[in-house]
Scaffold this active site. Sequence first.
Site, PDB file in Angstrom:
ATOM      1  N   TYR A 137     -64.287 -79.839 -24.926  1.00 20.88           N
ATOM      2  CA  TYR A 137     -64.835 -78.699 -24.183  1.00 20.88           C
ATOM      3  C   TYR A 137     -64.462 -78.876 -22.720  1.00 20.88           C
ATOM      4  O   TYR A 137     -64.725 -79.924 -22.119  1.00 20.88           O
ATOM      5  CB  TYR A 137     -66.358 -78.629 -24.331  1.00 20.88           C
ATOM      6  CG  TYR A 137     -66.951 -77.363 -23.760  1.00 20.88           C
ATOM      7  CD1 TYR A 137     -67.280 -76.304 -24.592  1.00 20.88           C
ATOM      8  CD2 TYR A 137     -67.151 -77.211 -22.396  1.00 20.88           C
ATOM      9  CE1 TYR A 137     -67.806 -75.120 -24.083  1.00 20.88           C
ATOM     10  CE2 TYR A 137     -67.660 -76.046 -21.871  1.00 20.88           C
ATOM     11  CZ  TYR A 137     -67.991 -74.998 -22.714  1.00 20.88           C
ATOM     12  OH  TYR A 137     -68.498 -73.832 -22.197  1.00 20.88           O
ATOM     13  N   ASN A 221     -72.454 -76.810 -19.369  1.00 17.91           N
ATOM     14  CA  ASN A 221     -73.761 -76.480 -18.801  1.00 17.91           C
ATOM     15  C   ASN A 221     -74.887 -76.848 -19.770  1.00 17.91           C
ATOM     16  O   ASN A 221     -74.652 -77.467 -20.815  1.00 17.91           O
ATOM     17  CB  ASN A 221     -73.826 -75.009 -18.396  1.00 17.91           C
ATOM     18  CG  ASN A 221     -73.641 -74.071 -19.600  1.00 17.91           C
ATOM     19  OD1 ASN A 221     -73.827 -74.454 -20.759  1.00 17.91           O
ATOM     20  ND2 ASN A 221     -73.278 -72.832 -19.321  1.00 17.91           N
ATOM     21  N   SER A 244     -74.126 -85.535 -11.782  1.00 15.09           N
ATOM     22  CA  SER A 244     -73.276 -86.601 -11.279  1.00 15.09           C
ATOM     23  C   SER A 244     -74.046 -87.481 -10.289  1.00 15.09           C
ATOM     24  O   SER A 244     -74.955 -87.017  -9.592  1.00 15.09           O
ATOM     25  CB  SER A 244     -72.048 -86.002 -10.594  1.00 15.09           C
ATOM     26  OG  SER A 244     -71.118 -87.014 -10.282  1.00 15.09           O
ATOM     27  N   GLN A 266     -69.876 -86.441  -4.499  1.00 15.51           N
ATOM     28  CA  GLN A 266     -70.650 -86.185  -5.717  1.00 15.51           C
ATOM     29  C   GLN A 266     -71.674 -85.086  -5.498  1.00 15.51           C
ATOM     30  O   GLN A 266     -71.965 -84.302  -6.396  1.00 15.51           O
ATOM     31  CB  GLN A 266     -71.331 -87.466  -6.197  1.00 15.51           C
ATOM     32  CG  GLN A 266     -70.352 -88.542  -6.623  1.00 15.51           C
ATOM     33  CD  GLN A 266     -69.280 -88.015  -7.558  1.00 15.51           C
ATOM     34  OE1 GLN A 266     -69.563 -87.583  -8.673  1.00 15.51           O
ATOM     35  NE2 GLN A 266     -68.035 -88.034  -7.110  1.00 15.51           N
ATOM     36  N   HIS A 269     -70.761 -81.464  -6.458  1.00 19.31           N
ATOM     37  CA  HIS A 269     -70.673 -81.025  -7.855  1.00 19.31           C
ATOM     38  C   HIS A 269     -71.742 -79.980  -8.172  1.00 19.31           C
ATOM     39  O   HIS A 269     -71.454 -78.927  -8.721  1.00 19.31           O
ATOM     40  CB  HIS A 269     -70.822 -82.214  -8.807  1.00 19.31           C
ATOM     41  CG  HIS A 269     -69.541 -82.935  -9.056  1.00 19.31           C
ATOM     42  ND1 HIS A 269     -68.473 -82.347  -9.691  1.00 19.31           N
ATOM     43  CD2 HIS A 269     -69.149 -84.201  -8.760  1.00 19.31           C
ATOM     44  CE1 HIS A 269     -67.477 -83.224  -9.779  1.00 19.31           C
ATOM     45  NE2 HIS A 269     -67.867 -84.346  -9.222  1.00 19.31           N
ATOM     46  N   GLU A 334     -73.916 -93.969 -12.403  1.00 19.10           N
ATOM     47  CA  GLU A 334     -72.669 -93.497 -13.006  1.00 19.10           C
ATOM     48  C   GLU A 334     -71.475 -94.066 -12.235  1.00 19.10           C
ATOM     49  O   GLU A 334     -70.565 -94.665 -12.819  1.00 19.10           O
ATOM     50  CB  GLU A 334     -72.640 -91.967 -12.971  1.00 19.10           C
ATOM     51  CG  GLU A 334     -71.364 -91.360 -13.515  1.00 19.10           C
ATOM     52  CD  GLU A 334     -71.284 -89.860 -13.278  1.00 19.10           C
ATOM     53  OE1 GLU A 334     -70.462 -89.210 -13.949  1.00 19.10           O
ATOM     54  OE2 GLU A 334     -72.018 -89.335 -12.409  1.00 19.10           O
ATOM     55  N   HIS A 335     -71.469 -93.860 -10.923  1.00 22.27           N
ATOM     56  CA  HIS A 335     -70.414 -94.380 -10.051  1.00 22.27           C
ATOM     57  C   HIS A 335     -71.035 -95.371  -9.064  1.00 22.27           C
ATOM     58  O   HIS A 335     -72.009 -95.032  -8.395  1.00 22.27           O
ATOM     59  CB  HIS A 335     -69.746 -93.270  -9.242  1.00 22.27           C
ATOM     60  CG  HIS A 335     -69.224 -92.137 -10.061  1.00 22.27           C
ATOM     61  ND1 HIS A 335     -69.877 -90.919 -10.172  1.00 22.27           N
ATOM     62  CD2 HIS A 335     -68.098 -92.034 -10.807  1.00 22.27           C
ATOM     63  CE1 HIS A 335     -69.174 -90.120 -10.951  1.00 22.27           C
ATOM     64  NE2 HIS A 335     -68.099 -90.752 -11.356  1.00 22.27           N
ATOM     65  N   ASP A 368     -61.861 -90.092 -10.105  1.00 25.20           N
ATOM     66  CA  ASP A 368     -62.009 -88.789 -10.742  1.00 25.20           C
ATOM     67  C   ASP A 368     -60.676 -88.216 -11.200  1.00 25.20           C
ATOM     68  O   ASP A 368     -60.642 -87.401 -12.125  1.00 25.20           O
ATOM     69  CB  ASP A 368     -62.666 -87.799  -9.778  1.00 25.20           C
ATOM     70  CG  ASP A 368     -64.176 -87.956  -9.721  1.00 25.20           C
ATOM     71  OD1 ASP A 368     -64.737 -88.580 -10.632  1.00 25.20           O
ATOM     72  OD2 ASP A 368     -64.783 -87.455  -8.757  1.00 25.20           O
ATOM     73  N   GLU A 422     -85.629-109.163 -53.235  1.00 25.52           N
ATOM     74  CA  GLU A 422     -85.933-107.791 -52.829  1.00 25.52           C
ATOM     75  C   GLU A 422     -86.261-106.900 -54.028  1.00 25.52           C
ATOM     76  O   GLU A 422     -86.392-105.675 -53.884  1.00 25.52           O
ATOM     77  CB  GLU A 422     -84.741-107.199 -52.064  1.00 25.52           C
ATOM     78  CG  GLU A 422     -84.478-107.903 -50.736  1.00 25.52           C
ATOM     79  CD  GLU A 422     -83.304-107.299 -49.964  1.00 25.52           C
ATOM     80  OE1 GLU A 422     -82.597-106.450 -50.546  1.00 25.52           O
ATOM     81  OE2 GLU A 422     -83.115-107.675 -48.801  1.00 25.52           O
ATOM     82  N   HIS A 427     -78.605-104.943 -58.288  1.00 20.70           N
ATOM     83  CA  HIS A 427     -77.791-105.654 -57.301  1.00 20.70           C
ATOM     84  C   HIS A 427     -77.521-107.081 -57.783  1.00 20.70           C
ATOM     85  O   HIS A 427     -76.386-107.567 -57.757  1.00 20.70           O
ATOM     86  CB  HIS A 427     -78.514-105.713 -55.949  1.00 20.70           C
ATOM     87  CG  HIS A 427     -78.452-104.458 -55.147  1.00 20.70           C
ATOM     88  ND1 HIS A 427     -79.058-103.299 -55.529  1.00 20.70           N
ATOM     89  CD2 HIS A 427     -77.857-104.201 -53.941  1.00 20.70           C
ATOM     90  CE1 HIS A 427     -78.857-102.367 -54.623  1.00 20.70           C
ATOM     91  NE2 HIS A 427     -78.134-102.889 -53.639  1.00 20.70           N
TER      92      HIS A 427
END
Length: 439
Positions: A137, A221, A244, A266, A269, A334-335, A368, A422, A427
Amino acid sequence: MTGNQLNVTRLKYSDPDFDLKLDRLLAWESVSDGAVNNVVTEILQNVKKRGDEAVVDYSNRFDRLDVSSISELELGKEKLQQALDLISEDERNALDTAVQRVRDYHRHQKQDSWQYTEPDGTLLGQQVTPMDRVGIYVPGGKASYPSSVLMNAIPAKVAGVSEIVMVVPTPDAELNPLVLAAAALSGVDRVFCIGGAQAIAALAYGTETIPSVDKIVGPGNIYVATAKRAVFGLVGIDMIAGPSEILVVCDGKTNPDWVAMDLFSQAEHDEDAQPILISTDADFIDQVQFSIDKLLPTMEREPIIRESLVNRAALILVDSLDEAIELTNRIAPEHLELSIENPEQVLPRIRHAGAIFMGRYTAEALGDYCAGPNHVLPTSGTARFSSPLGVYDFQKRSSLIQFSPKGASEMGKVASVLARGESLTAHARSAEYRIIKEG
């Protein structure tokens, strides 16, 4: 404070109410709007039921288009090549450089299959394979980001993904040639001019024309983020991204104009972006404040930056670099810019950060676009448990197990004991059939 000084929050680590103030500043709810959830649910169900027809209806409605079929919303590869041919020489050269650097970096991330054989002949290992088809996207219209195409498509191609389907909204039929050029250079296979929750639904469920994918990546968004969360499980997703963030740790020796502009990078943004400075030098914080006030009127996105700085930014004074590192790991940004002398010395102590920019000359903006590492990064403190988008996100791992007769016999005894413990008799007996009888 002068009358012209922007009211940016100032915090002092040693203050008794520091923790409370910081927690309030960092608090963020990414996808929590009930009304948005209701709208997205309706869109998802409608696209799942009506396919192409619903996608066309929503595109006409939300993007103010006038199309009658999904074929009018698909761009052939000749359109991508045409966009590539039409951009300026400088733009083409910049894209070529960025593509090469991003591809070179991500090639180092590619994981290969491996196996080993035990002394009795038992083979164990792991087979690594790419996903078949992924969807990316990409935001469209005036807020178009060709860099998003590179960062999402190139790792998928390096991983060996067979088909990449890109969706990009085109409100008022506005196409960004740089986005299409980036798609051409990144190896995108199909492009549909659709966006919003309807695009996520089409990628997740598939329609008569748009194929379903294995994973959906890329920013969007709140409607896109809500839709991605809703379809997770049917398909994979990269992450639910918040606003951001940038955290600059500075010893007071970097040009304050540089630091102010890094915070702006930033903040521009969106209004919810979060720029934070941590410094051991109170005078330097004053200098950065002065630079903020001086440079802000020169910015094209001044209103957005201003709101981000007033509502979500912080200038934090600490007593030592140790405190700065402790705070950094708590924030898990983030950064992270380590704008200090010898950043490599403190690097081993940084446990939580999406991307780490080391030294005074390493502006976050380089990451970036063209540094090479991915700019799709964990936000809102999720760097505590998440990583940047990478080739590994488009690869799957299958365990390999091949027992020799002797190995199956020995491990069958172990499995039998555990299975019967078990109360899973089938099994146990399945394993016991392979036990070699002595004598």
